[in-house]
Design a protein around this motif. Sequence first.
Motif, short mmCIF file in Angstrom:
data_model
loop_
_atom_site.label_atom_id
_atom_site.label_comp_id
_atom_site.label_asym_id
_atom_site.label_seq_id
_atom_site.Cartn_x
_atom_site.Cartn_y
_atom_site.Cartn_z
N LYS A 81 4.65 -11.05 -14.63
CA LYS A 81 4.11 -9.89 -13.92
C LYS A 81 2.62 -9.73 -14.18
CE LYS A 81 8.40 -7.33 -13.71
NZ LYS A 81 9.08 -6.08 -13.98
N PHE A 82 1.90 -9.37 -13.12
CA PHE A 82 0.48 -9.08 -13.20
C PHE A 82 0.19 -7.83 -12.38
CE2 PHE A 82 0.77 -13.67 -13.70
CZ PHE A 82 -0.02 -13.89 -14.80
N ARG A 83 -0.91 -7.16 -12.68
CA ARG A 83 -1.36 -6.01 -11.89
C ARG A 83 -2.55 -6.45 -11.05
NH1 ARG A 83 -0.04 -0.86 -12.20
NH2 ARG A 83 0.98 -1.21 -14.18
N VAL A 84 -2.59 -6.05 -9.79
CA VAL A 84 -3.70 -6.39 -8.90
C VAL A 84 -4.87 -5.47 -9.23
CG1 VAL A 84 -4.47 -6.51 -6.51
CG2 VAL A 84 -2.13 -7.15 -7.09
N VAL A 85 -5.97 -6.04 -9.75
CA VAL A 85 -7.14 -5.25 -10.10
C VAL A 85 -8.29 -5.46 -9.13
CG1 VAL A 85 -6.53 -5.09 -12.55
CG2 VAL A 85 -7.95 -6.98 -11.76
N GLY A 86 -8.12 -6.34 -8.17
CA GLY A 86 -9.14 -6.56 -7.16
C GLY A 86 -8.56 -7.29 -5.96
N ILE A 87 -9.07 -6.95 -4.78
CA ILE A 87 -8.62 -7.59 -3.54
C ILE A 87 -9.84 -7.94 -2.72
CG2 ILE A 87 -7.31 -7.35 -1.40
CD1 ILE A 87 -5.63 -5.22 -2.75
N ARG A 88 -9.88 -9.17 -2.24
CA ARG A 88 -10.93 -9.59 -1.30
C ARG A 88 -10.27 -10.21 -0.08
NH1 ARG A 88 -15.96 -12.72 -3.50
NH2 ARG A 88 -16.25 -12.56 -1.27
N PHE A 89 -10.72 -9.79 1.07
CA PHE A 89 -10.24 -10.39 2.31
C PHE A 89 -11.29 -11.40 2.74
CE2 PHE A 89 -9.84 -10.44 6.98
CZ PHE A 89 -8.53 -10.87 7.05
N ALA A 96 -10.84 -21.60 10.55
CA ALA A 96 -10.12 -20.51 11.22
C ALA A 96 -9.00 -20.00 10.32
CB ALA A 96 -9.59 -20.94 12.57
N ARG A 97 -9.35 -19.68 9.07
CA ARG A 97 -8.34 -19.29 8.10
C ARG A 97 -8.69 -17.92 7.49
NH1 ARG A 97 -7.11 -23.44 3.49
NH2 ARG A 97 -9.32 -23.11 3.18
N TYR A 98 -7.71 -17.04 7.51
CA TYR A 98 -7.80 -15.74 6.86
C TYR A 98 -6.96 -15.80 5.59
CZ TYR A 98 -9.46 -13.82 11.31
OH TYR A 98 -10.16 -13.55 12.44
N GLU A 99 -7.44 -15.17 4.52
CA GLU A 99 -6.63 -15.11 3.30
C GLU A 99 -7.07 -13.95 2.43
OE1 GLU A 99 -7.15 -18.97 1.64
OE2 GLU A 99 -9.16 -18.57 0.93
N HIS A 100 -6.14 -13.49 1.63
CA HIS A 100 -6.42 -12.48 0.62
C HIS A 100 -6.60 -13.18 -0.72
CE1 HIS A 100 -4.81 -8.55 2.49
NE2 HIS A 100 -6.10 -8.49 2.35
N ARG A 101 -7.62 -12.79 -1.44
CA ARG A 101 -7.83 -13.26 -2.80
C ARG A 101 -7.49 -12.08 -3.72
NH1 ARG A 101 -11.13 -17.29 -5.22
NH2 ARG A 101 -11.68 -17.90 -3.11
N LEU A 102 -6.42 -12.24 -4.48
CA LEU A 102 -5.99 -11.18 -5.39
C LEU A 102 -6.47 -11.50 -6.79
CD1 LEU A 102 -2.28 -10.55 -4.32
CD2 LEU A 102 -4.37 -9.50 -3.45
N ILE A 103 -7.17 -10.58 -7.40
CA ILE A 103 -7.62 -10.72 -8.78
C ILE A 103 -6.58 -10.01 -9.65
CG2 ILE A 103 -9.50 -10.25 -10.40
CD1 ILE A 103 -11.30 -10.09 -7.81
N LEU A 104 -6.02 -10.76 -10.57
CA LEU A 104 -4.88 -10.27 -11.35
C LEU A 104 -5.30 -9.87 -12.75
CD1 LEU A 104 -2.39 -13.07 -10.31
CD2 LEU A 104 -2.68 -10.83 -9.26
N GLY A 105 -4.66 -8.81 -13.26
CA GLY A 105 -4.91 -8.33 -14.60
C GLY A 105 -3.60 -8.11 -15.33
N ALA A 106 -3.68 -7.45 -16.46
CA ALA A 106 -2.50 -7.19 -17.28
C ALA A 106 -1.58 -6.21 -16.57
CB ALA A 106 -2.92 -6.60 -18.63
#
Length: 107
Positions: A81-89, A96-106
């Motif tokens: 388990k991780f907590r999402v501490v940041g999100i970048r779209f 032609a690619r969309y993606e979410h970059r999730l920055i994970l924390g404790a």
Amino acid sequence: NPVWGEAHDTTESALVGERLDFQQELAIPSSSQATAAAEAILSKMRLTKARGVILIPPNCGQELFDVVELTDAVANQSAVKFRVVGIRFEYQPRQARYEHRLILGAP
């Protein structure tokens, strides 16, 4: 008379050694409240510290501070388990690619 409080994370100290972070709060009147504030600051630092990054398809329901559970057979991790501490779209127009970059924390 100045008051002061302190908080210590023994797990982090064992990994990287001691590091000093000094923060001044003039509105705190007692040492017990200063210690509580120091523990709250340490807890916030622990929660927002990045532990990794994953790329996922766009998910409109993803929010900051959600807890996500990852399983990776190659890395021998099961239900971590991780907590999402940041999100970048991110959008890459050449692919032609969309993606979410999730920055994970404790968690």
